[in-house]
Design a protein around this motif. Sequence first.
Motif, PDB file in Angstrom:
ATOM      1  N   ALA A   6       0.857  -1.184   0.000  1.00 43.93           N
ATOM      2  CA  ALA A   6       0.000   0.000   0.000  1.00 43.93           C
ATOM      3  C   ALA A   6       0.891   1.230   0.000  1.00 43.93           C
ATOM      4  O   ALA A   6       1.944   1.238   0.638  1.00 43.93           O
ATOM      5  CB  ALA A   6      -0.917   0.015   1.218  1.00 43.93           C
ATOM      6  N   LEU A   7       0.471   2.230  -0.738  1.00 45.98           N
ATOM      7  CA  LEU A   7       1.182   3.504  -0.794  1.00 45.98           C
ATOM      8  C   LEU A   7       0.116   4.581  -0.717  1.00 45.98           C
ATOM      9  O   LEU A   7      -0.643   4.772  -1.659  1.00 45.98           O
ATOM     10  CB  LEU A   7       1.996   3.608  -2.088  1.00 45.98           C
ATOM     11  CG  LEU A   7       2.933   4.792  -2.208  1.00 45.98           C
ATOM     12  CD1 LEU A   7       3.999   4.761  -1.118  1.00 45.98           C
ATOM     13  CD2 LEU A   7       3.594   4.806  -3.575  1.00 45.98           C
ATOM     14  N   ASP A   8       0.029   5.245   0.429  1.00 47.69           N
ATOM     15  CA  ASP A   8      -1.100   6.130   0.711  1.00 47.69           C
ATOM     16  C   ASP A   8      -0.798   7.612   0.543  1.00 47.69           C
ATOM     17  O   ASP A   8      -1.558   8.446   1.035  1.00 47.69           O
ATOM     18  CB  ASP A   8      -1.606   5.870   2.135  1.00 47.69           C
ATOM     19  CG  ASP A   8      -2.306   4.532   2.269  1.00 47.69           C
ATOM     20  OD1 ASP A   8      -2.428   3.814   1.264  1.00 47.69           O
ATOM     21  OD2 ASP A   8      -2.753   4.209   3.383  1.00 47.69           O
ATOM     22  N   VAL A   9       0.303   7.961  -0.116  1.00 49.78           N
ATOM     23  CA  VAL A   9       0.639   9.373  -0.304  1.00 49.78           C
ATOM     24  C   VAL A   9       0.999   9.648  -1.755  1.00 49.78           C
ATOM     25  O   VAL A   9       1.342   8.741  -2.509  1.00 49.78           O
ATOM     26  CB  VAL A   9       1.817   9.801   0.603  1.00 49.78           C
ATOM     27  CG1 VAL A   9       1.458   9.676   2.075  1.00 49.78           C
ATOM     28  CG2 VAL A   9       3.075   9.003   0.296  1.00 49.78           C
ATOM     29  N   ALA A  10       0.917  10.924  -2.123  1.00 51.04           N
ATOM     30  CA  ALA A  10       1.311  11.384  -3.452  1.00 51.04           C
ATOM     31  C   ALA A  10       2.068  12.694  -3.283  1.00 51.04           C
ATOM     32  O   ALA A  10       1.939  13.374  -2.262  1.00 51.04           O
ATOM     33  CB  ALA A  10       0.086  11.591  -4.330  1.00 51.04           C
ATOM     34  N   VAL A  11       2.853  13.048  -4.275  1.00 50.84           N
ATOM     35  CA  VAL A  11       3.616  14.292  -4.232  1.00 50.84           C
ATOM     36  C   VAL A  11       2.656  15.454  -3.984  1.00 50.84           C
ATOM     37  O   VAL A  11       1.597  15.547  -4.593  1.00 50.84           O
ATOM     38  CB  VAL A  11       4.398  14.499  -5.546  1.00 50.84           C
ATOM     39  CG1 VAL A  11       5.042  15.879  -5.587  1.00 50.84           C
ATOM     40  CG2 VAL A  11       5.464  13.414  -5.707  1.00 50.84           C
ATOM     41  N   GLY A  12       3.039  16.306  -3.038  1.00 52.33           N
ATOM     42  CA  GLY A  12       2.240  17.481  -2.707  1.00 52.33           C
ATOM     43  C   GLY A  12       1.298  17.283  -1.534  1.00 52.33           C
ATOM     44  O   GLY A  12       0.778  18.262  -0.998  1.00 52.33           O
ATOM     45  N   ASP A  13       1.068  16.035  -1.127  1.00 45.63           N
ATOM     46  CA  ASP A  13       0.198  15.786   0.026  1.00 45.63           C
ATOM     47  C   ASP A  13       0.803  16.378   1.291  1.00 45.63           C
ATOM     48  O   ASP A  13       2.017  16.273   1.516  1.00 45.63           O
ATOM     49  CB  ASP A  13      -0.004  14.287   0.262  1.00 45.63           C
ATOM     50  CG  ASP A  13      -0.902  13.622  -0.747  1.00 45.63           C
ATOM     51  OD1 ASP A  13      -1.495  14.332  -1.599  1.00 45.63           O
ATOM     52  OD2 ASP A  13      -1.016  12.379  -0.694  1.00 45.63           O
ATOM     53  N   VAL A  14      -0.026  16.980   2.121  1.00 48.49           N
ATOM     54  CA  VAL A  14       0.392  17.432   3.447  1.00 48.49           C
ATOM     55  C   VAL A  14      -0.061  16.357   4.419  1.00 48.49           C
ATOM     56  O   VAL A  14      -1.240  16.002   4.459  1.00 48.49           O
ATOM     57  CB  VAL A  14      -0.235  18.792   3.807  1.00 48.49           C
ATOM     58  CG1 VAL A  14       0.134  19.192   5.232  1.00 48.49           C
ATOM     59  CG2 VAL A  14       0.212  19.857   2.810  1.00 48.49           C
ATOM     60  N   ILE A  15       0.883  15.823   5.176  1.00 51.41           N
ATOM     61  CA  ILE A  15       0.572  14.736   6.099  1.00 51.41           C
ATOM     62  C   ILE A  15       0.867  15.161   7.529  1.00 51.41           C
ATOM     63  O   ILE A  15       1.711  16.024   7.772  1.00 51.41           O
ATOM     64  CB  ILE A  15       1.323  13.443   5.724  1.00 51.41           C
ATOM     65  CG1 ILE A  15       2.832  13.661   5.676  1.00 51.41           C
ATOM     66  CG2 ILE A  15       0.831  12.912   4.383  1.00 51.41           C
ATOM     67  CD1 ILE A  15       3.624  12.396   5.381  1.00 51.41           C
ATOM     68  N   GLN A  16       0.165  14.537   8.441  1.00 48.25           N
ATOM     69  CA  GLN A  16       0.303  14.820   9.865  1.00 48.25           C
ATOM     70  C   GLN A  16       1.093  13.699  10.531  1.00 48.25           C
ATOM     71  O   GLN A  16       1.182  12.590  10.007  1.00 48.25           O
ATOM     72  CB  GLN A  16      -1.082  14.918  10.515  1.00 48.25           C
ATOM     73  CG  GLN A  16      -2.014  15.923   9.870  1.00 48.25           C
ATOM     74  CD  GLN A  16      -1.518  17.343   9.976  1.00 48.25           C
ATOM     75  OE1 GLN A  16      -1.067  17.773  11.037  1.00 48.25           O
ATOM     76  NE2 GLN A  16      -1.572  18.081   8.898  1.00 48.25           N
ATOM     77  N   ALA A  17       1.633  13.979  11.711  1.00 49.13           N
ATOM     78  CA  ALA A  17       2.330  12.951  12.483  1.00 49.13           C
ATOM     79  C   ALA A  17       1.396  11.777  12.707  1.00 49.13           C
ATOM     80  O   ALA A  17       0.238  11.951  13.079  1.00 49.13           O
ATOM     81  CB  ALA A  17       2.804  13.517  13.807  1.00 49.13           C
ATOM     82  N   GLY A  18       1.861  10.580  12.402  1.00 54.44           N
ATOM     83  CA  GLY A  18       1.083   9.371  12.581  1.00 54.44           C
ATOM     84  C   GLY A  18       0.317   8.919  11.359  1.00 54.44           C
ATOM     85  O   GLY A  18      -0.217   7.811  11.332  1.00 54.44           O
ATOM     86  N   ASP A  19       0.249   9.771  10.315  1.00 58.06           N
ATOM     87  CA  ASP A  19      -0.452   9.365   9.093  1.00 58.06           C
ATOM     88  C   ASP A  19       0.277   8.208   8.418  1.00 58.06           C
ATOM     89  O   ASP A  19       1.511   8.160   8.406  1.00 58.06           O
ATOM     90  CB  ASP A  19      -0.541  10.531   8.097  1.00 58.06           C
ATOM     91  CG  ASP A  19      -1.613  11.554   8.466  1.00 58.06           C
ATOM     92  OD1 ASP A  19      -2.333  11.345   9.466  1.00 58.06           O
ATOM     93  OD2 ASP A  19      -1.711  12.566   7.750  1.00 58.06           O
TER      94      ASP A  19
END
Length: 71
Positions: free
Chosen positions: A52-65
């Motif tokens: 699984a890959l749950d991010v893409a370029v430009g995504d803003v992620i939070q601690a624990g995501d």
Amino acid sequence: MAEDVRAEMVSTVFEVVVNKGDVVDVGDTLVVLESMKMEIPVIAETAGTVTALDVAVGDVIQAGDLIAVIS
């Protein structure tokens, strides 16, 4: 056994190095995050397949995501 790879801090996804289905070894870079003008590589701590890959370029992620899952 699957390993969840999670963000350690609030950051923006700067680069995605792997794709779902890629085989990785311990120490391989999965993604590069940007926080406070610093580039921070996220490193695989276990060998396996990226299921699984749950991010893409430009995504803003939070601690624990969730970033990825390695099985």
